[in-house]
Enzyme design. Sequence first.
Site, PDB file in Angstrom:
ATOM      1  N   GLY A 126       0.862  -1.181   0.000  1.00  0.00           N
ATOM      2  CA  GLY A 126       0.000   0.000   0.000  1.00  0.00           C
ATOM      3  C   GLY A 126       0.900   1.234   0.000  1.00  0.00           C
ATOM      4  N   ASP A 151      -1.455   5.396  -6.159  1.00  0.00           N
ATOM      5  CA  ASP A 151      -0.031   5.145  -5.887  1.00  0.00           C
ATOM      6  C   ASP A 151       0.838   6.287  -6.371  1.00  0.00           C
ATOM      7  OD1 ASP A 151      -1.373   2.325  -5.990  1.00  0.00           O
ATOM      8  OD2 ASP A 151       0.491   2.143  -4.850  1.00  0.00           O
TER       9      ASP A 151
HETATM   10  O1  MRU Z   1       0.516  -3.483  -4.787  1.00  0.00           O
HETATM   11  P1  MRU Z   1      -0.048  -2.858  -3.559  1.00  0.00           P
HETATM   12  O2  MRU Z   1      -0.970  -3.723  -2.791  1.00  0.00           O
HETATM   13  O3  MRU Z   1       1.008  -2.184  -2.714  1.00  0.00           O
HETATM   14  O4  MRU Z   1      -0.948  -1.760  -4.215  1.00  0.00           O
HETATM   15  C1  MRU Z   1      -1.069  -0.489  -3.816  1.00  0.00           C
HETATM   16  C2  MRU Z   1      -2.418  -0.297  -3.365  1.00  0.00           C
HETATM   17  O5  MRU Z   1      -2.701  -0.684  -2.269  1.00  0.00           O
HETATM   18  C3  MRU Z   1      -3.463   0.313  -4.162  1.00  0.00           C
HETATM   19  O6  MRU Z   1      -3.160   0.593  -5.452  1.00  0.00           O
HETATM   20  C4  MRU Z   1      -4.056   1.421  -3.360  1.00  0.00           C
HETATM   21  O7  MRU Z   1      -5.231   1.815  -3.898  1.00  0.00           O
HETATM   22  C5  MRU Z   1      -3.114   2.590  -3.212  1.00  0.00           C
HETATM   23  S1  MRU Z   1      -3.298   3.468  -1.736  1.00  0.00           S
HETATM   24  C6  MRU Z   1      -3.041   2.448  -0.383  1.00  0.00           C
END
Ligand code: MRU
Length: 330
Positions: free
Chosen positions: A52, A225
């Site tokens: 996340g 992200d």
């Molecule tokens: O690959 P991850 O689980 O680290 O993915 C990132 C995310 O959790 C999401 O894209 C999320 O919406 C971003 S904000 C916590």
Amino acid sequence: MKVGDKHYHTIWMEGRVVYMIDQNLLPFEFHIKRCENYESTCEAIRRMTVRGAGAIGAAAGFAMAQALAGSTNPDIAREHIRATRPTARDLFYAVDRVYEAGKVSVQNALDEAQNLAIANVEAAKKIGTYGETMIKDEARILTHCNAGWLGFVDYGSALSPIYTARRNGKKLHVYADETRPRSQGARLTAWELANEGVDHTIVPDNAGAFLMSKGMIDLVITGADRIAANGDVANKIGTYEKAILAKHFGIPFFVAAPLSTFDHNTADGSAIEIEHRSQDEVHYQTGPDENGQMHTIRVTNPGSEALNPAFDVTPAALITGFITENGVIN
Ligand code: MRU
């Protein structure tokens, strides 16, 4: 965050040791992982023990502070941490902030890493307050992946407005996309929502058009992200198609993220590096049998190739607004 009756942090550092909820074991096992040095914190980011955008930002800041405290060459450590995962802006933001703070003293770097994690919590709380105003009583909300208190320290980004609305007495129902292949929605978001007592249903990733066409969704909220200067948003793979659907059905589509996720040096989404992960994440699934024994099984045709891009980019034109710690930007 509430785990059973206890309040926990997503990730924290005591002295020079980093502690985090092991997200790979959830929802079947609750375990706190200890990382004694910066290499093991990097490994935890890479293996998605912590994941996340906000949580890996905090982890990366802590890792940089651990490296400085352990007298590792700061430039080598910085590159090592930056190489763990490429897409989330918060990771790079935090590493660079702690690296710069370390030029003054190691103590300054340790303090900066703690301050960044606290800032993450404060921003997420405010996102909850502003975002809650977008949520009507009895709203039915679709969310993707996990942008809750596992993904953003202690409060979450996309789920923070939902928790605030719930605490303010609004009745809600959340539809959580399962978010294949790692199933952050089915495993993590559902677990969080259950702990917070929020009514929810896990839905297959390809159910969005059906739900929207039946009038079952009032609002979509996702996290982010990385947000480019023009407002294009990189988020978990599958977000883009949900945004297209929301536009088609005239449903508001909000992105919740702190200002640390906005990348003014990236002109538009085409310049955002998209992480590609192992095809084994598509081929295999892990879970417990009825006796709690964990098994990994193949769920795809043996011998077939799989592609596993971890993020996609939603064009700004599809986004109704950004929910930030400074208010809602339309
Ligand atoms: O690959 P991850 O689980 O680290 O993915 C990132 C995310 O959790 C999401 O894209 C999320 O919406 C971003 S904000 C916590």
